[in-house]
Design a protein around this motif. Sequence first.
Motif, PDB file in Angstrom:
ATOM      1  N   LEU A  66       0.829  -1.210   0.000  1.00  0.00           N
ATOM      2  CA  LEU A  66       0.000   0.000   0.000  1.00  0.00           C
ATOM      3  C   LEU A  66       0.856   1.249   0.000  1.00  0.00           C
ATOM      4  O   LEU A  66       0.561   2.216  -0.689  1.00  0.00           O
ATOM      5  CB  LEU A  66      -0.956  -0.005   1.200  1.00  0.00           C
ATOM      6  N   GLN A  67       1.939   1.210   0.773  1.00  0.00           N
ATOM      7  CA  GLN A  67       2.840   2.340   0.846  1.00  0.00           C
ATOM      8  C   GLN A  67       3.464   2.612  -0.523  1.00  0.00           C
ATOM      9  O   GLN A  67       3.546   3.759  -0.965  1.00  0.00           O
ATOM     10  CB  GLN A  67       3.922   2.091   1.890  1.00  0.00           C
ATOM     11  N   GLU A  68       3.899   1.558  -1.202  1.00  0.00           N
ATOM     12  CA  GLU A  68       4.490   1.708  -2.524  1.00  0.00           C
ATOM     13  C   GLU A  68       3.481   2.259  -3.531  1.00  0.00           C
ATOM     14  O   GLU A  68       3.828   2.942  -4.469  1.00  0.00           O
ATOM     15  CB  GLU A  68       5.058   0.372  -3.008  1.00  0.00           C
ATOM     16  N   ALA A  69       2.220   1.947  -3.318  1.00  0.00           N
ATOM     17  CA  ALA A  69       1.165   2.449  -4.201  1.00  0.00           C
ATOM     18  C   ALA A  69       0.726   3.862  -3.822  1.00  0.00           C
ATOM     19  O   ALA A  69      -0.152   4.423  -4.450  1.00  0.00           O
ATOM     20  CB  ALA A  69      -0.030   1.489  -4.175  1.00  0.00           C
ATOM     21  N   GLY A  70       1.317   4.406  -2.744  1.00  0.00           N
ATOM     22  CA  GLY A  70       0.983   5.759  -2.299  1.00  0.00           C
ATOM     23  C   GLY A  70      -0.349   5.856  -1.586  1.00  0.00           C
ATOM     24  O   GLY A  70      -0.974   6.915  -1.535  1.00  0.00           O
ATOM     25  N   ARG A  71      -0.799   4.743  -0.995  1.00  0.00           N
ATOM     26  CA  ARG A  71      -2.109   4.720  -0.348  1.00  0.00           C
ATOM     27  C   ARG A  71      -2.060   4.790   1.167  1.00  0.00           C
ATOM     28  O   ARG A  71      -3.075   4.699   1.820  1.00  0.00           O
ATOM     29  CB  ARG A  71      -2.873   3.500  -0.810  1.00  0.00           C
ATOM     30  N   THR A  72      -0.869   4.885   1.745  1.00  0.00           N
ATOM     31  CA  THR A  72      -0.755   5.021   3.198  1.00  0.00           C
ATOM     32  C   THR A  72       0.164   6.183   3.546  1.00  0.00           C
ATOM     33  O   THR A  72       0.954   6.618   2.728  1.00  0.00           O
ATOM     34  CB  THR A  72      -0.178   3.748   3.868  1.00  0.00           C
ATOM     35  N   ARG A  73       0.010   6.657   4.761  1.00  0.00           N
ATOM     36  CA  ARG A  73       0.919   7.700   5.242  1.00  0.00           C
ATOM     37  C   ARG A  73       2.094   7.055   5.926  1.00  0.00           C
ATOM     38  O   ARG A  73       1.956   6.106   6.676  1.00  0.00           O
ATOM     39  CB  ARG A  73       0.197   8.609   6.239  1.00  0.00           C
ATOM     40  N   SER A  74       3.295   7.542   5.700  1.00  0.00           N
ATOM     41  CA  SER A  74       4.489   6.978   6.339  1.00  0.00           C
ATOM     42  C   SER A  74       4.763   7.679   7.645  1.00  0.00           C
ATOM     43  O   SER A  74       4.538   8.830   7.804  1.00  0.00           O
ATOM     44  CB  SER A  74       5.697   7.132   5.432  1.00  0.00           C
TER      45      SER A  74
END
Length: 74
Positions: A66-74
């Motif tokens: 999800l992070q790689e897809a830009g769908r989560t906040r880091s």
Amino acid sequence: MSKGKQITGAAREELARTMREQYERGMSIRSIAETHGRSYGFVHRVLTETDTPLRARGGNHLHKQLQEAGRTRS
């Protein structure tokens, strides 16, 4: 479903479908096993019998995807 009870035929096919869907949605094999009252080995075998591509070991792979897809906040 009783723990350790043999599952065959249509019931096994339905269980395999359910387990595959859960795994593909990001559940771990251990979580699926616990949910269904089955062993890790049973779930692993069912997934491999249905030609489910297994993820690499360890880590939160769903979060990483999800992070790689830009769908989560880091």
